[in-house]
Write a protein that holds these residues in place. Sequence first.
Motif, PDB file in Angstrom:
ATOM      1  N   LEU A  71      79.974  37.487  58.519  1.00 15.72           N
ATOM      2  CA  LEU A  71      79.914  38.593  57.569  1.00 15.72           C
ATOM      3  C   LEU A  71      78.553  38.674  56.889  1.00 15.72           C
ATOM      4  N   SER A  75      77.271  42.326  57.784  1.00 19.43           N
ATOM      5  CA  SER A  75      77.801  43.262  56.794  1.00 19.43           C
ATOM      6  C   SER A  75      77.092  43.061  55.460  1.00 19.43           C
ATOM      7  N   LEU A  77      79.077  43.134  52.649  1.00 14.87           N
ATOM      8  CA  LEU A  77      80.198  42.870  51.757  1.00 14.87           C
ATOM      9  C   LEU A  77      79.838  41.765  50.765  1.00 14.87           C
ATOM     10  N   LEU A 141      84.563  46.848  55.947  1.00 16.53           N
ATOM     11  CA  LEU A 141      84.818  45.757  56.885  1.00 16.53           C
ATOM     12  C   LEU A 141      85.275  46.296  58.231  1.00 16.53           C
ATOM     13  N   THR A 144      82.395  48.191  60.206  1.00 15.89           N
ATOM     14  CA  THR A 144      81.111  47.520  60.421  1.00 15.89           C
ATOM     15  C   THR A 144      80.780  47.420  61.908  1.00 15.89           C
ATOM     16  N   HIS A 202      90.741  40.599  56.625  1.00 19.56           N
ATOM     17  CA  HIS A 202      90.754  39.445  55.730  1.00 19.56           C
ATOM     18  C   HIS A 202      91.951  38.532  55.957  1.00 19.56           C
TER      19      HIS A 202
END
Length: 318
Positions: A71, A75, A77, A141, A144, A202
């Motif tokens: 991640l 990303s 995030l 998410l 992405t 998640h």
Amino acid sequence: MPTDPLERIVETAFDADVRSCRRPHSGSVAETAVLELENARGDVPRRLVCKRGGASIWTGDAIESAVLRVLEQRSDLPVPGVLASGKIVGERGSARETDPLERWACYEFLEGTNPGPGYATLEPTVRRRLVADAGAHLGRLHGTPGLEFDRVGGLARGENGTDLVLCEPTGWHAVDSDTLREQLPISVPPTGDSGRRPVLTHGDYQPSNLLVDDSGAITAVLDWGNAHVTHAEYALARAEVRFVDSYVGRLSRAERRRLRSLFRAAYARYAPLEAGFDRRAPLEKLRWVAQSGSNYARLLGDSRGRRQLWRQFRRLLE
């Protein structure tokens, strides 16, 4: 020499002393501590989070550090950075060498408040900001680039301990509605349609696994130990239960309707939301209930799983 395993890990990894150790009452199933360091050198932070164990319910592997590295690379995030990771050394071929409970990782400490315990009593404007942010982050998410998959399944670490490997699907999250379509009273799109896209998600996306500021803006998404690949609509419906539907009796019907609308609209800004999701969502939520029951039954049948459930139960009591 520290006697606490997490303190020993930090001393070995960073050559620093532990000034204080605080164990959060909520969070993942991993053994977790927030540590204050002294005598830290270079760019080692004075405060960090150290975890030991935390096996994924889907594969039994401790994958959180590998997921967070992916991640971080792909990303934007708000997730904790991985400072160091490894495993407690055991004899080659021993149970300890391969036991996911012996894996550890140290993470960046991020500021914010856990909204989970007081979620239903938050000021409405704060809760609405939180829900809108939560929907947006989930959409980011799922949208992405570079996190696309061709099928659902669990995740495990690769041979080098950092890459992620997609494993054969298990549990109710892997049930593909293609096999059920003719028996269902509503139209469900086949795998390959936008809503049935296999996505990294998640796994336990809920208020207790977030940090927020005073306005309700999300500052961190925590506890990725149960991340896996499942269908986008299923993950969205499951998250909606955790942020909205499970608060029946604590939030008014009008407020739940408003939160649901905010969550979906924010998600749709970053990932496709197919028309008709409102009709399919109840089925996806029912599948989540079945999946949860299946997972708990599986945990009860395993000694490590029973220890995990007992740890969660003690945290609830606390």
